[in-house]
Scaffold this motif. Structure first.
Motif, PDB file in Angstrom:
ATOM      1  N   ASP A 128      18.131   9.009 -12.447  1.00 38.82           N
ATOM      2  CA  ASP A 128      17.237   8.148 -12.375  1.00 38.82           C
ATOM      3  C   ASP A 128      17.585   6.629 -12.717  1.00 38.82           C
ATOM      4  O   ASP A 128      16.895   5.691 -12.316  1.00 38.82           O
ATOM      5  CB  ASP A 128      16.061   8.490 -13.534  1.00 38.82           C
ATOM      6  CG  ASP A 128      15.224   9.563 -12.964  1.00 38.82           C
ATOM      7  OD1 ASP A 128      15.278   9.682 -11.613  1.00 38.82           O
ATOM      8  OD2 ASP A 128      14.422  10.029 -13.651  1.00 38.82           O
ATOM      9  N   THR A 129      18.558   6.522 -13.735  1.00 40.64           N
ATOM     10  CA  THR A 129      19.186   5.467 -14.195  1.00 40.64           C
ATOM     11  C   THR A 129      19.916   4.652 -12.823  1.00 40.64           C
ATOM     12  O   THR A 129      19.408   3.448 -12.440  1.00 40.64           O
ATOM     13  CB  THR A 129      20.325   5.190 -14.834  1.00 40.64           C
ATOM     14  OG1 THR A 129      19.569   5.990 -16.011  1.00 40.64           O
ATOM     15  CG2 THR A 129      20.822   3.864 -15.452  1.00 40.64           C
ATOM     16  N   ILE A 130      20.399   5.402 -11.780  1.00 38.65           N
ATOM     17  CA  ILE A 130      21.091   4.864 -10.522  1.00 38.65           C
ATOM     18  C   ILE A 130      19.873   4.708  -9.556  1.00 38.65           C
ATOM     19  O   ILE A 130      19.972   3.728  -8.959  1.00 38.65           O
ATOM     20  CB  ILE A 130      22.052   5.966 -10.174  1.00 38.65           C
ATOM     21  CG1 ILE A 130      23.258   5.974 -11.090  1.00 38.65           C
ATOM     22  CG2 ILE A 130      22.409   5.479  -8.805  1.00 38.65           C
ATOM     23  CD1 ILE A 130      24.257   7.047 -10.886  1.00 38.65           C
ATOM     24  N   ALA A 131      19.226   5.454  -9.394  1.00 36.15           N
ATOM     25  CA  ALA A 131      18.097   5.640  -8.483  1.00 36.15           C
ATOM     26  C   ALA A 131      17.095   4.208  -8.533  1.00 36.15           C
ATOM     27  O   ALA A 131      16.612   3.592  -7.515  1.00 36.15           O
ATOM     28  CB  ALA A 131      17.269   6.875  -8.247  1.00 36.15           C
ATOM     29  N   SER A 132      16.864   3.881  -9.828  1.00 34.36           N
ATOM     30  CA  SER A 132      15.972   2.928 -10.062  1.00 34.36           C
ATOM     31  C   SER A 132      16.541   1.417 -10.059  1.00 34.36           C
ATOM     32  O   SER A 132      15.884   0.359 -10.126  1.00 34.36           O
ATOM     33  CB  SER A 132      15.414   3.051 -11.550  1.00 34.36           C
ATOM     34  OG  SER A 132      16.436   3.031 -12.481  1.00 34.36           O
ATOM     35  N   ALA A 133      17.854   1.401  -9.878  1.00 32.34           N
ATOM     36  CA  ALA A 133      18.372   0.128  -9.920  1.00 32.34           C
ATOM     37  C   ALA A 133      18.092  -0.838  -8.897  1.00 32.34           C
ATOM     38  O   ALA A 133      17.961  -1.978  -9.059  1.00 32.34           O
ATOM     39  CB  ALA A 133      20.128   0.125 -10.052  1.00 32.34           C
ATOM     40  N   GLY A 134      17.670  -0.326  -7.684  1.00 33.29           N
ATOM     41  CA  GLY A 134      17.055  -1.112  -6.462  1.00 33.29           C
ATOM     42  C   GLY A 134      15.950  -1.857  -7.094  1.00 33.29           C
ATOM     43  O   GLY A 134      15.980  -2.973  -6.389  1.00 33.29           O
ATOM     44  N   GLU A 135      14.983  -1.489  -7.471  1.00 37.30           N
ATOM     45  CA  GLU A 135      13.903  -2.239  -7.814  1.00 37.30           C
ATOM     46  C   GLU A 135      14.206  -3.107  -9.078  1.00 37.30           C
ATOM     47  O   GLU A 135      13.652  -4.336  -9.100  1.00 37.30           O
ATOM     48  CB  GLU A 135      12.896  -1.052  -8.657  1.00 37.30           C
ATOM     49  CG  GLU A 135      11.965  -0.470  -7.610  1.00 37.30           C
ATOM     50  CD  GLU A 135      12.513   0.678  -6.639  1.00 37.30           C
ATOM     51  OE1 GLU A 135      13.614   0.836  -6.832  1.00 37.30           O
ATOM     52  OE2 GLU A 135      11.853   0.965  -5.706  1.00 37.30           O
ATOM     53  N   ALA A 158       9.508  -2.125 -15.625  1.00 40.78           N
ATOM     54  CA  ALA A 158       8.319  -1.194 -15.822  1.00 40.78           C
ATOM     55  C   ALA A 158       8.576  -0.158 -16.963  1.00 40.78           C
ATOM     56  O   ALA A 158       7.611   0.399 -17.474  1.00 40.78           O
ATOM     57  CB  ALA A 158       7.826  -0.401 -14.660  1.00 40.78           C
ATOM     58  N   THR A 159       9.827  -0.336 -17.414  1.00 45.09           N
ATOM     59  CA  THR A 159      10.231   0.505 -18.684  1.00 45.09           C
ATOM     60  C   THR A 159       9.357   0.075 -19.737  1.00 45.09           C
ATOM     61  O   THR A 159       8.842   0.836 -20.715  1.00 45.09           O
ATOM     62  CB  THR A 159      11.574   0.383 -19.204  1.00 45.09           C
ATOM     63  OG1 THR A 159      11.876  -0.973 -18.688  1.00 45.09           O
ATOM     64  CG2 THR A 159      12.461   1.251 -18.102  1.00 45.09           C
ATOM     65  N   ARG A 160       8.720  -1.171 -19.716  1.00 44.61           N
ATOM     66  CA  ARG A 160       7.985  -1.785 -20.963  1.00 44.61           C
ATOM     67  C   ARG A 160       6.800  -1.560 -20.649  1.00 44.61           C
ATOM     68  O   ARG A 160       5.786  -1.658 -21.620  1.00 44.61           O
ATOM     69  CB  ARG A 160       8.115  -3.350 -20.962  1.00 44.61           C
ATOM     70  CG  ARG A 160       9.692  -3.687 -21.057  1.00 44.61           C
ATOM     71  CD  ARG A 160       9.707  -5.045 -20.825  1.00 44.61           C
ATOM     72  NE  ARG A 160       8.943  -5.987 -21.791  1.00 44.61           N
ATOM     73  CZ  ARG A 160       8.552  -7.197 -21.545  1.00 44.61           C
ATOM     74  NH1 ARG A 160       9.119  -7.822 -20.534  1.00 44.61           N
ATOM     75  NH2 ARG A 160       7.570  -7.906 -22.424  1.00 44.61           N
ATOM     76  N   LEU A 161       6.105  -0.746 -19.525  1.00 48.91           N
ATOM     77  CA  LEU A 161       4.793  -0.734 -19.220  1.00 48.91           C
ATOM     78  C   LEU A 161       4.301   0.841 -19.140  1.00 48.91           C
ATOM     79  O   LEU A 161       3.177   1.210 -19.584  1.00 48.91           O
ATOM     80  CB  LEU A 161       4.550  -1.456 -17.926  1.00 48.91           C
ATOM     81  CG  LEU A 161       4.839  -2.777 -17.515  1.00 48.91           C
ATOM     82  CD1 LEU A 161       4.103  -3.292 -16.388  1.00 48.91           C
ATOM     83  CD2 LEU A 161       4.383  -3.844 -18.597  1.00 48.91           C
ATOM     84  N   VAL A 197       6.162  -9.866 -11.925  1.00 48.64           N
ATOM     85  CA  VAL A 197       6.762  -9.305 -10.884  1.00 48.64           C
ATOM     86  C   VAL A 197       7.360  -7.838 -11.156  1.00 48.64           C
ATOM     87  O   VAL A 197       8.295  -8.193 -11.940  1.00 48.64           O
ATOM     88  CB  VAL A 197       7.696 -10.175 -10.060  1.00 48.64           C
ATOM     89  CG1 VAL A 197       8.569  -9.460  -8.874  1.00 48.64           C
ATOM     90  CG2 VAL A 197       7.167 -11.295  -9.761  1.00 48.64           C
ATOM     91  N   VAL A 198       6.729  -6.719 -11.078  1.00 41.99           N
ATOM     92  CA  VAL A 198       6.982  -5.546 -11.886  1.00 41.99           C
ATOM     93  C   VAL A 198       7.890  -4.584 -10.758  1.00 41.99           C
ATOM     94  O   VAL A 198       7.382  -4.580  -9.694  1.00 41.99           O
ATOM     95  CB  VAL A 198       5.861  -4.994 -12.186  1.00 41.99           C
ATOM     96  CG1 VAL A 198       6.111  -3.628 -13.192  1.00 41.99           C
ATOM     97  CG2 VAL A 198       4.939  -5.966 -13.103  1.00 41.99           C
ATOM     98  N   GLY A 208      12.819   5.421 -24.775  1.00 36.72           N
ATOM     99  CA  GLY A 208      13.247   4.234 -23.764  1.00 36.72           C
ATOM    100  C   GLY A 208      14.254   4.584 -22.691  1.00 36.72           C
ATOM    101  O   GLY A 208      14.978   3.730 -21.858  1.00 36.72           O
ATOM    102  N   ASN A 209      14.574   5.735 -22.430  1.00 40.38           N
ATOM    103  CA  ASN A 209      15.583   6.153 -21.236  1.00 40.38           C
ATOM    104  C   ASN A 209      14.527   6.088 -19.963  1.00 40.38           C
ATOM    105  O   ASN A 209      13.639   6.343 -19.844  1.00 40.38           O
ATOM    106  CB  ASN A 209      16.117   7.609 -21.203  1.00 40.38           C
ATOM    107  CG  ASN A 209      16.671   8.022 -22.506  1.00 40.38           C
ATOM    108  OD1 ASN A 209      16.172   8.917 -23.119  1.00 40.38           O
ATOM    109  ND2 ASN A 209      17.731   7.140 -22.954  1.00 40.38           N
ATOM    110  N   ILE A 210      15.464   5.475 -18.691  1.00 39.87           N
ATOM    111  CA  ILE A 210      14.718   5.504 -17.520  1.00 39.87           C
ATOM    112  C   ILE A 210      14.359   6.559 -17.009  1.00 39.87           C
ATOM    113  O   ILE A 210      15.120   7.609 -16.883  1.00 39.87           O
ATOM    114  CB  ILE A 210      15.604   4.431 -16.582  1.00 39.87           C
ATOM    115  CG1 ILE A 210      15.683   3.025 -17.237  1.00 39.87           C
ATOM    116  CG2 ILE A 210      14.900   4.268 -15.327  1.00 39.87           C
ATOM    117  CD1 ILE A 210      16.508   2.233 -16.313  1.00 39.87           C
ATOM    118  N   THR A 211      12.915   6.723 -16.486  1.00 40.71           N
ATOM    119  CA  THR A 211      12.742   8.061 -15.755  1.00 40.71           C
ATOM    120  C   THR A 211      12.186   7.391 -14.503  1.00 40.71           C
ATOM    121  O   THR A 211      11.957   6.098 -14.230  1.00 40.71           O
ATOM    122  CB  THR A 211      11.363   8.519 -16.580  1.00 40.71           C
ATOM    123  OG1 THR A 211      10.363   7.604 -16.532  1.00 40.71           O
ATOM    124  CG2 THR A 211      11.869   9.128 -17.685  1.00 40.71           C
TER     125      THR A 211
END
Ligand code: ADP
Ligand code: ASP
Ligand code: MG
Length: 471
Positions: A128-135, A158-161, A197-198, A208-211
């Motif tokens: 998930d950390t890798i896949a989300s890097a594009g955004e 969006a980790t904050r939202l 811009v989210v 707090g881990n990226i999902t």
């Protein structure tokens, strides 16, 4: 292009841009123009974006453990982002800041990919950390491009939202917490007239881990943020003129469906129409906000409006969708008759393999259960079922567990079918007239869809002849 619109200020709009909409300098330029044109119309504007087209796939390939891919892939990612920065961010300092943000993420991904190859394995959390890097790499660019066009903007991860559970790669949001966090972070920006811009697709768990929300999940992100604010409208900008009568890549003469009910779009999305992520509908319905699907590259086209209820509809079948590369698994045996719990045990075992089941049929004689799974999972499903029903197989209550050759599902969708008797018959006879054999049929309980299982080699023909039934 002229984007002059009469100014009527409404309250809050969430605009979501897909991968192709931000995939090239020309496309992102178009996005900037669209945001600039819409801005005077709304008090608050929030932008949600996907990664540049193809970047998520590339990142997942980089995580495969094959280190030969790494340098070239990282170079491709750098080049694509740099081309956009060079063209759309005029201020050199801001351009460099956006590129530095990208470079830091590229380095982080390279380190993780090296670690995967050394360890010889990965975890869903790292994926998930890798896949989300594009955004994460896209938002500094788009935000700076908007600023270059005179629109105050700020990148927001969006980790904050969005707060989710720990189900990495397909996480489930905690709505209450998401509402609270989204308002807390976005309201102060909106009050200052800044366009957040989210990142779509990603979120974070309690620690707090990226999902991530599942592939194609940026639409869902936009709906979650829209529901939290709440927005008046969520507009999904993509690369076609809204929801169409069929995938225009498969049926070139497909046309736009101007108005589509939530039930119709839910069936279309579930049965393979990639144009909208199936989970997008629920938060939008619950929050009672408007939803529209429209085309970044044909801004003047109204696209498709999604509505809660439709009055009498002209035409019966509104759209057709397909899912390919499936196999039907059948459990059969005379001993199954009336034995309680066979279905529960079957689907419990299938769920443990992680395979999705898009369609289930059970004959009323209760002597067989039949369901579809992705062809890539069928071997594992059969093995798991054979183990789960070991004793029933020994006692001959179950005679056989087997898979068909490759099949596809063709689903016809339309609210009008509810009030029209004989649609299933008509659909089957049209297919029969064209020598397409229907292997199984299932009707959704909402009566707005009928799904037909046909041989894998006949999916395209079935789609073509059924599309001709749409008036
Ligand atoms: P984005 O990156 O903008 O989210 P997607 O590729 O996820 O775009 O979804 C848009 C694509 O969905 C279109 O290019 C089209 O090929 C495909 N599609 C499949 N079925 C339909 C349909 N019924 N109507 C419109 N598009 C469809
Ligand atoms: N970039 C993500 C994907 O490719 C999410 C999205 O595009 O909606 O799945
Ligand atoms: Mg999409």
């Amino acid at each position: 292009m002229a984007f002059a619109l009469p100014v009527i200020q409404k309250n809050t709009l969430v605009m979501k841009f897909g991968g192709t909409s931000v995939g090239t300098p020309a496309a992102m330029k178009q996005v900037v123009q669209i945001v600039a044109a819409e801005r005077p119309q709304w008090k608050n504007l929030v932008v949600v974006t996907s990664a540049l087209s193809g970047v998520t796939d590339l990142l997942l390939k980089m995580a495969s453990g094959d280190t030969d891919l790494l340098a070239g892939s990282a170079q491709t990612i750098r080049a694509r982002h740099t081309a956009i920065a060079n063209e759309l961010i005029a201020d050199l300092e801001k351009r460099q800041t956006a590129l530095d943000a990208m470079e830091a993420i590229v380095e982080q991904i390279l380190n993780l990919c090296w670690a995967i190859s050394v360890l010889g394995e990965s975890t869903p959390r790292i994926m998930d950390t890798i896949a989300s890097a594009g955004e994460r790499m896209c938002i500094p660019l788009l935000s700076a491009a908007l600023e270059s066009a005179g629109i105050p903007a700020q990148p927001v991860e969006a980790t904050r939202l969005i707060r989710t559970d720990d189900h990495f790669t397909d996480a489930h949001p905690d709505m209450e917490k998401t509402h609270e966090l989204t308002r807390q972070v976005l309201q102060p920006l909106l009050t200052q007239g800044i366009v957040p811009v989210v990142t779509g697709f990603l979120a974070a768990n309690e620690k707090g881990n990226i999902t991530t929300l599942g592939r194609g999940g940026s639409d869902y992100s936009a709906a979650l943020i829209g529901a939290a604010l709440p927005a008046d409208d969520v507009w999904i900008y993509t690369d076609v003129d809204g929801v169409m009568t069929a995938d225009p890549r498969l049926v070139p003469d497909a046309t736009t469906v101007p108005v589509c009910s939530y039930r119709e779009i839910a069936e279309l999305a579930y049965y393979g129409a990639k144009v909208l992520h199936p989970k997008t509908i629920r938060p939008v319905i619950e929050a009672g906000i408007g939803l529209r699907v429209c085309n970044t590259f044909n801004y003047a086209h109204p696209g498709t409006r999604l509505v809660a209820d439709l009055d009498a509809q002209p035409g019966i079948i509104k759209a057709i969708t397909t899912i390919r590369n499936l196999q039907l698994i059948t459990l059969e045996g005379r001993g199954m008759l009336g034995v309680p719990g066979v279905a529960a045990k079957t689907f419990d075992a299938v769920a443990k393999t992680g395979a999705s089941v898009p369609l289930i049929t059970q004959a009323s004689s209760e002597q067989s259960i039949c369901f579809a799974v992705p062809a890539s999972s069928s071997k594992k499903v059969i093995q798991t079922l054979t183990k789960a029903f070991q004793s029933e197989i020994q006692s001959r209550d179950i005679d056989r567990i087997w898979a068909t050759d490759e099949v596809g599902i063709v689903t016809v969708v339309g609210e009008g079918m509810k009030a029209t008797p004989g649609v299933a018959g008509r659909v089957c006879s049209v297919l029969g007239d064209h020598q397409v054999n229907v292997i199984a049929i299932a009707q959704g309980s909402s009566e707005v869809s009928i799904s037909l299982v046909v041989d894998g080699t006949q999916v395209q023909e079935a789609l073509k002849v059924l599309h001709q039934l749409i008036q």
